[in-house]
Design a protein around this motif. Sequence first.
Motif, PDB file in Angstrom:
ATOM      1  N   LEU A 133       0.821  -1.215   0.000  1.00  0.00           N
ATOM      2  CA  LEU A 133       0.000   0.000   0.000  1.00  0.00           C
ATOM      3  C   LEU A 133       0.852   1.262   0.000  1.00  0.00           C
ATOM      4  O   LEU A 133       0.471   2.268  -0.609  1.00  0.00           O
ATOM      5  N   ASN A 134       2.007   1.230   0.654  1.00  0.00           N
ATOM      6  CA  ASN A 134       2.920   2.379   0.603  1.00  0.00           C
ATOM      7  C   ASN A 134       3.408   2.623  -0.820  1.00  0.00           C
ATOM      8  O   ASN A 134       3.488   3.771  -1.265  1.00  0.00           O
ATOM      9  N   LEU A 135       3.752   1.569  -1.543  1.00  0.00           N
ATOM     10  CA  LEU A 135       4.180   1.723  -2.937  1.00  0.00           C
ATOM     11  C   LEU A 135       3.030   2.220  -3.814  1.00  0.00           C
ATOM     12  O   LEU A 135       3.219   3.045  -4.693  1.00  0.00           O
ATOM     13  N   ALA A 136       1.840   1.711  -3.553  1.00  0.00           N
ATOM     14  CA  ALA A 136       0.673   2.095  -4.354  1.00  0.00           C
ATOM     15  C   ALA A 136       0.223   3.527  -4.071  1.00  0.00           C
ATOM     16  O   ALA A 136      -0.380   4.159  -4.940  1.00  0.00           O
ATOM     17  N   ALA A 137       0.537   4.037  -2.889  1.00  0.00           N
ATOM     18  CA  ALA A 137       0.070   5.374  -2.490  1.00  0.00           C
ATOM     19  C   ALA A 137       0.587   6.459  -3.420  1.00  0.00           C
ATOM     20  O   ALA A 137      -0.086   7.483  -3.597  1.00  0.00           O
ATOM     21  N   GLU A 138       1.738   6.260  -4.020  1.00  0.00           N
ATOM     22  CA  GLU A 138       2.327   7.272  -4.892  1.00  0.00           C
ATOM     23  C   GLU A 138       2.009   7.052  -6.370  1.00  0.00           C
ATOM     24  O   GLU A 138       2.616   7.677  -7.243  1.00  0.00           O
ATOM     25  N   ALA A 139       1.048   6.185  -6.644  1.00  0.00           N
ATOM     26  CA  ALA A 139       0.752   5.842  -8.034  1.00  0.00           C
ATOM     27  C   ALA A 139      -0.046   6.937  -8.734  1.00  0.00           C
ATOM     28  O   ALA A 139      -0.955   7.518  -8.172  1.00  0.00           O
ATOM     29  N   GLU A 140       0.322   7.161  -9.986  1.00  0.00           N
ATOM     30  CA  GLU A 140      -0.433   8.037 -10.870  1.00  0.00           C
ATOM     31  C   GLU A 140      -1.694   7.311 -11.340  1.00  0.00           C
ATOM     32  O   GLU A 140      -2.750   7.895 -11.500  1.00  0.00           O
ATOM     33  N   THR A 141      -1.544   6.007 -11.555  1.00  0.00           N
ATOM     34  CA  THR A 141      -2.649   5.162 -12.020  1.00  0.00           C
ATOM     35  C   THR A 141      -2.674   3.886 -11.192  1.00  0.00           C
ATOM     36  O   THR A 141      -1.624   3.283 -10.963  1.00  0.00           O
ATOM     37  N   THR A 142      -3.868   3.473 -10.769  1.00  0.00           N
ATOM     38  CA  THR A 142      -4.038   2.220 -10.035  1.00  0.00           C
ATOM     39  C   THR A 142      -5.208   1.461 -10.641  1.00  0.00           C
ATOM     40  O   THR A 142      -6.297   2.010 -10.779  1.00  0.00           O
ATOM     41  N   LEU A 143      -4.964   0.197 -10.994  1.00  0.00           N
ATOM     42  CA  LEU A 143      -5.996  -0.662 -11.555  1.00  0.00           C
ATOM     43  C   LEU A 143      -6.181  -1.886 -10.677  1.00  0.00           C
ATOM     44  O   LEU A 143      -5.224  -2.379 -10.090  1.00  0.00           O
ATOM     45  N   PHE A 144      -7.396  -2.396 -10.614  1.00  0.00           N
ATOM     46  CA  PHE A 144      -7.680  -3.651  -9.926  1.00  0.00           C
ATOM     47  C   PHE A 144      -8.262  -4.600 -10.952  1.00  0.00           C
ATOM     48  O   PHE A 144      -9.307  -4.335 -11.535  1.00  0.00           O
ATOM     49  N   ILE A 145      -7.530  -5.695 -11.218  1.00  0.00           N
ATOM     50  CA  ILE A 145      -7.969  -6.651 -12.239  1.00  0.00           C
ATOM     51  C   ILE A 145      -8.138  -8.014 -11.580  1.00  0.00           C
ATOM     52  O   ILE A 145      -7.269  -8.505 -10.941  1.00  0.00           O
TER      53      ILE A 145
END
Length: 145
Positions: A133-145
């Motif tokens: 979640l720390n790595l994902a927090a800085e995402a420009e784009t997040t997808l859930f597949i």
Amino acid sequence: MTAQNKSGKKPRFVIFLHGGTYDKLYQAATIGLTAAAMGKEVYVFLMFWAIKKLALGELDRVDFSPAYEAHADEVARIMTERKVPKISEMFEEAKQVGSFKVIACSAGLEYMSVKYEDFASKVDDVMGLPLILNLAAEAETTLFI
């Protein structure tokens, strides 16, 4: 030219890959490969069924959800005729063309009865959900597949 955000870092692109059917794995591979080729820092976080499929060595096995069973053979035939690359090949190509990491959720290994020792060499890393979640927090784009 590599894309960069205001801080000079590559834009982060995150895919939470939960599903294990071929269509979902294929979409994650094509989207991830494209994002890596566009200069984005790509993280594919494997969860539940995606972990199981990779652990079993079945990443490239063509299977579809029972809801689409009536069309599965036709789609598989067309993909074979068009020589669509394998998912494992696209993952490898993504690593060659850009920044592309496949990371498994440590709890997912436990839930899917996958041993860390047998699985760790198949991914770039195994992490707990807080680090993911720390790595994902800085995402420009997040997808859930």
